[in-house]
Design a protein around this motif. Structure first.
Motif, PDB file in Angstrom:
ATOM      1  N   ASP A 177       0.798  -1.336   0.131  1.00  0.00           N
ATOM      2  CA  ASP A 177      -0.086   0.114  -0.009  1.00  0.00           C
ATOM      3  C   ASP A 177       0.900   1.322  -0.093  1.00  0.00           C
ATOM      4  O   ASP A 177       1.759   1.280   0.561  1.00  0.00           O
ATOM      5  N   VAL A 178       0.458   2.146  -0.568  1.00  0.00           N
ATOM      6  CA  VAL A 178       1.263   3.503  -0.759  1.00  0.00           C
ATOM      7  C   VAL A 178       0.226   4.754  -0.585  1.00  0.00           C
ATOM      8  O   VAL A 178      -0.819   4.683  -0.806  1.00  0.00           O
ATOM      9  N   ARG A 179       0.384   5.483   0.606  1.00  0.00           N
ATOM     10  CA  ARG A 179      -0.066   6.863   0.862  1.00  0.00           C
ATOM     11  C   ARG A 179       0.612   7.813   0.436  1.00  0.00           C
ATOM     12  O   ARG A 179       1.669   8.084   1.171  1.00  0.00           O
ATOM     13  N   VAL A 180       0.304   8.998  -0.080  1.00  0.00           N
ATOM     14  CA  VAL A 180       0.988  10.252  -0.487  1.00  0.00           C
ATOM     15  C   VAL A 180       0.275  11.074   0.405  1.00  0.00           C
ATOM     16  O   VAL A 180      -0.747  11.433   0.453  1.00  0.00           O
ATOM     17  N   GLY A 181       1.407  11.970   1.104  1.00  0.00           N
ATOM     18  CA  GLY A 181       0.660  12.983   2.292  1.00  0.00           C
ATOM     19  C   GLY A 181       1.683  14.288   1.935  1.00  0.00           C
ATOM     20  O   GLY A 181       2.424  14.330   0.889  1.00  0.00           O
ATOM     21  N   LYS A 182       1.762  15.311   2.815  1.00  0.00           N
ATOM     22  CA  LYS A 182       2.457  16.447   2.765  1.00  0.00           C
ATOM     23  C   LYS A 182       3.355  16.539   4.013  1.00  0.00           C
ATOM     24  O   LYS A 182       2.942  15.971   5.121  1.00  0.00           O
ATOM     25  N   TYR A 183       4.411  17.211   3.851  1.00  0.00           N
ATOM     26  CA  TYR A 183       5.319  17.374   4.837  1.00  0.00           C
ATOM     27  C   TYR A 183       5.559  18.994   4.843  1.00  0.00           C
ATOM     28  O   TYR A 183       5.969  19.432   4.055  1.00  0.00           O
ATOM     29  N   ILE A 184       5.489  19.279   5.957  1.00  0.00           N
ATOM     30  CA  ILE A 184       5.577  21.070   6.272  1.00  0.00           C
ATOM     31  C   ILE A 184       6.611  21.255   7.485  1.00  0.00           C
ATOM     32  O   ILE A 184       6.116  20.776   8.468  1.00  0.00           O
ATOM     33  N   GLU A 185       7.450  22.139   7.330  1.00  0.00           N
ATOM     34  CA  GLU A 185       8.231  22.489   8.280  1.00  0.00           C
ATOM     35  C   GLU A 185       7.873  24.047   8.701  1.00  0.00           C
ATOM     36  O   GLU A 185       7.661  25.047   7.785  1.00  0.00           O
ATOM     37  N   VAL A 186       7.577  24.199   9.683  1.00  0.00           N
ATOM     38  CA  VAL A 186       7.301  25.588  10.225  1.00  0.00           C
ATOM     39  C   VAL A 186       8.457  25.794  11.551  1.00  0.00           C
ATOM     40  O   VAL A 186       8.636  25.280  12.586  1.00  0.00           O
ATOM     41  N   ARG A 187       8.872  27.076  11.240  1.00  0.00           N
ATOM     42  CA  ARG A 187       9.917  27.461  12.251  1.00  0.00           C
ATOM     43  C   ARG A 187       9.156  28.549  13.261  1.00  0.00           C
ATOM     44  O   ARG A 187       8.581  29.243  12.740  1.00  0.00           O
ATOM     45  N   LEU A 188       9.536  28.178  14.587  1.00  0.00           N
ATOM     46  CA  LEU A 188       8.614  29.068  15.373  1.00  0.00           C
ATOM     47  C   LEU A 188       9.632  29.661  16.578  1.00  0.00           C
ATOM     48  O   LEU A 188      10.397  29.095  17.186  1.00  0.00           O
ATOM     49  N   ASN A 189       9.416  30.657  17.015  1.00  0.00           N
ATOM     50  CA  ASN A 189      10.306  31.505  18.203  1.00  0.00           C
ATOM     51  C   ASN A 189       9.245  31.605  19.119  1.00  0.00           C
ATOM     52  O   ASN A 189       9.309  32.645  19.889  1.00  0.00           O
ATOM     53  N   SER A 190       8.677  30.500  19.706  1.00  0.00           N
ATOM     54  CA  SER A 190       7.969  30.235  20.890  1.00  0.00           C
ATOM     55  C   SER A 190       8.955  30.230  21.941  1.00  0.00           C
ATOM     56  O   SER A 190      10.094  29.885  21.803  1.00  0.00           O
ATOM     57  N   GLN A 191       8.369  30.416  23.160  1.00  0.00           N
ATOM     58  CA  GLN A 191       9.221  30.515  24.142  1.00  0.00           C
ATOM     59  C   GLN A 191       9.635  29.104  24.851  1.00  0.00           C
ATOM     60  O   GLN A 191      10.741  28.978  25.066  1.00  0.00           O
ATOM     61  N   THR A 192       8.678  28.236  25.003  1.00  0.00           N
ATOM     62  CA  THR A 192       8.753  26.654  25.278  1.00  0.00           C
ATOM     63  C   THR A 192       8.288  25.832  24.447  1.00  0.00           C
ATOM     64  O   THR A 192       7.559  26.237  23.190  1.00  0.00           O
ATOM     65  N   ARG A 193       8.846  24.695  24.362  1.00  0.00           N
ATOM     66  CA  ARG A 193       8.570  23.496  23.451  1.00  0.00           C
ATOM     67  C   ARG A 193       6.981  23.215  23.760  1.00  0.00           C
ATOM     68  O   ARG A 193       6.426  23.079  22.575  1.00  0.00           O
ATOM     69  N   GLU A 194       6.356  23.443  24.664  1.00  0.00           N
ATOM     70  CA  GLU A 194       4.986  22.986  25.043  1.00  0.00           C
ATOM     71  C   GLU A 194       4.446  24.088  24.236  1.00  0.00           C
ATOM     72  O   GLU A 194       3.057  23.665  23.620  1.00  0.00           O
ATOM     73  N   GLU A 195       4.561  25.333  24.428  1.00  0.00           N
ATOM     74  CA  GLU A 195       3.998  26.389  23.661  1.00  0.00           C
ATOM     75  C   GLU A 195       3.999  26.059  22.060  1.00  0.00           C
ATOM     76  O   GLU A 195       3.043  26.344  21.506  1.00  0.00           O
ATOM     77  N   ALA A 196       5.134  26.016  21.510  1.00  0.00           N
ATOM     78  CA  ALA A 196       5.244  25.594  20.308  1.00  0.00           C
ATOM     79  C   ALA A 196       4.376  24.580  19.845  1.00  0.00           C
ATOM     80  O   ALA A 196       3.913  24.657  18.754  1.00  0.00           O
ATOM     81  N   GLU A 197       4.281  23.331  20.649  1.00  0.00           N
ATOM     82  CA  GLU A 197       3.373  22.217  20.245  1.00  0.00           C
ATOM     83  C   GLU A 197       2.137  22.679  20.335  1.00  0.00           C
ATOM     84  O   GLU A 197       1.378  22.304  19.206  1.00  0.00           O
ATOM     85  N   ARG A 198       1.723  23.562  21.039  1.00  0.00           N
ATOM     86  CA  ARG A 198       0.210  23.849  21.486  1.00  0.00           C
ATOM     87  C   ARG A 198      -0.281  24.703  20.264  1.00  0.00           C
ATOM     88  O   ARG A 198      -1.276  24.758  19.599  1.00  0.00           O
ATOM     89  N   GLU A 199       0.580  25.717  19.751  1.00  0.00           N
ATOM     90  CA  GLU A 199       0.403  26.721  18.651  1.00  0.00           C
ATOM     91  C   GLU A 199       0.379  26.015  17.350  1.00  0.00           C
ATOM     92  O   GLU A 199      -0.390  26.285  16.540  1.00  0.00           O
ATOM     93  N   LEU A 200       1.460  25.161  17.304  1.00  0.00           N
ATOM     94  CA  LEU A 200       1.465  24.191  15.982  1.00  0.00           C
ATOM     95  C   LEU A 200       0.244  23.485  15.792  1.00  0.00           C
ATOM     96  O   LEU A 200      -0.293  23.194  14.852  1.00  0.00           O
ATOM     97  N   ASP A 201      -0.180  22.913  16.908  1.00  0.00           N
ATOM     98  CA  ASP A 201      -1.530  22.076  16.765  1.00  0.00           C
ATOM     99  C   ASP A 201      -2.859  22.823  16.488  1.00  0.00           C
ATOM    100  O   ASP A 201      -3.501  22.519  15.517  1.00  0.00           O
ATOM    101  N   GLN A 202      -2.588  23.909  16.743  1.00  0.00           N
ATOM    102  CA  GLN A 202      -3.784  24.731  16.429  1.00  0.00           C
ATOM    103  C   GLN A 202      -3.668  25.128  14.935  1.00  0.00           C
ATOM    104  O   GLN A 202      -4.749  25.245  14.151  1.00  0.00           O
ATOM    105  N   MET A 203      -2.572  25.486  14.513  1.00  0.00           N
ATOM    106  CA  MET A 203      -2.362  25.830  13.037  1.00  0.00           C
ATOM    107  C   MET A 203      -2.723  24.693  12.147  1.00  0.00           C
ATOM    108  O   MET A 203      -3.522  24.940  11.157  1.00  0.00           O
TER     109      MET A 203
END
Lengths: 85, 233
Positions: free
Chosen positions: A36-62
């Motif tokens: 089986d093959v599934r084609v998807g997308k890979y997106i890189e986002v650079r963030l200047n968030s204060q903490t990793r948790e904050e970055a994860e939360r914001e990215l999840d929203q995006m």
């Protein structure tokens, strides 16, 4: 700085004609072990968030608001520290 | 009746829609740039076809966050008439004004040409000038018109008579062969529950005059005008 990596794929319940065509092409090349093959997308986002948790939360929203469409897609994300190079 | 045509960077059917409203329907019409913050004074809005924002990320995904789409959403929430054609349909789906999403055509090919459509409901302001189950012909031109929704959404679309057009053969049969893109239940166009928003992949503006092969498309716009004029009386 943090580097967010977002992987967007079609839901399992959604047919992926592109993946299917790639699978057939791989078979033509002799890779008969391909199931089986599934084609998807890979997106890189650079963030200047204060903490990793904050970055994860914001990215999840995006992802929920723009990067993926919840009707047809699902996503997975990873956040790592990044020196900006 | 004053029509507004929303123009995004990459819209390319805006002038065709303008021509039909201006010359065929003979009604006032204006373009509305996507950065505008007002749809004041308009009685109906058209979101035309094209490749807004180059179809980046997903078709319609970026256009959805244009300033004007906030206004379009409020306009629709108040009962204003909105029709999205092709890319306009994709934008309405991304905006959540209509249920479901578009996938790439199952053939992976861009499909361009006339198709037969069945008018599944003439009980709407957009389809009242057609007969129920009438077979009409309109052109399509899209790479991502493979309509998808989950089972529950499809059940609701059927229950509330929200399917406006389906792909069919000459006799009106909704066969797999007459489905140009793999759309669920051969769906070509749908209404929202309130029936004031229509999204459709085929292009009514491209077949609105005999010179261009027929007038089936003109009747979509004539339906809108007729509904509006009756509402004014």
């Amino acid at each position: 700085m943090f580097l967010g990596k977002v992987f967007v794929t079609l839901k399992k319940s959604v047919l992926d004609p592109q993946g299917d065509t790639v699978r057939k092409s791989l078979h033509t090349l002799g890779y008969s072990m391909v199931e089986d093959v599934r084609v998807g997308k890979y997106i890189e986002v650079r963030l200047n968030s204060q903490t990793r948790e904050e970055a994860e939360r914001e990215l999840d929203q995006m992802c929920a608001r723009l990067l993926a469409n919840p009707v047809i897609e699902e996503y997975r994300l990873e956040v790592e520290e990044d020196d900006g190079q | 009746m004053k029509f507004g045509i929303i123009v995004f960077p990459g819209s390319n059917c805006d002038a065709d829609c303008y021509h039909v409203i201006d010359q065929v329907l003979a009604q006032p019409v204006e373009y509305i740039w996507h950065k505008s913050n007002s749809v004041k004074g308009f009685d109906a809005l058209i979101i035309p076809g094209g490749f807004s924002y180059g179809d980046y990320l997903r078709t319609g995904a970026i256009a959805r966050f244009s300033p004007i789409m906030q206004e379009v959403t409020e306009f629709a929430d108040k009962g204003g008439l909105v029709i999205g054609i092709c890319n306009g349909f994709q934008i309405l789906l991304e905006s959540g004004l209509l249920p479901g999403a578009m996938l790439r055509n199952d053939s992976l090919q861009f499909r361009c040409g006339p198709v037969n459509l069945k008018v599944r409901t003439n009980k709407s302001v957009f389809t009242r000038c057609f007969d129920q189950n009438e077979v009409i012909k309109l052109p399509i031109a899209h790479g991502e018109g493979n309509y998808f929704c989950d089972q529950e959404s499809l059940r609701e679309l059927l229950e509330f008579d929200q399917i406006a057009f389906t792909y069919c053969d000459r006799e009106g049969q909704e066969t797999p062969d007459s489905n140009p893109n793999g759309s669920r239940a051969n769906i070509a166009g749908i209404l929202n529950r309130r029936r004031n928003v229509l999204g459709m992949m085929p292009h009514p503006e491209r077949r609105a005059e005999d010179l261009l092969g027929g007038q089936d498309g003109a009747r979509v716009f004539a339906s809108i005008l007729q509904s509006f004029e009756e509402g004014c009386r």
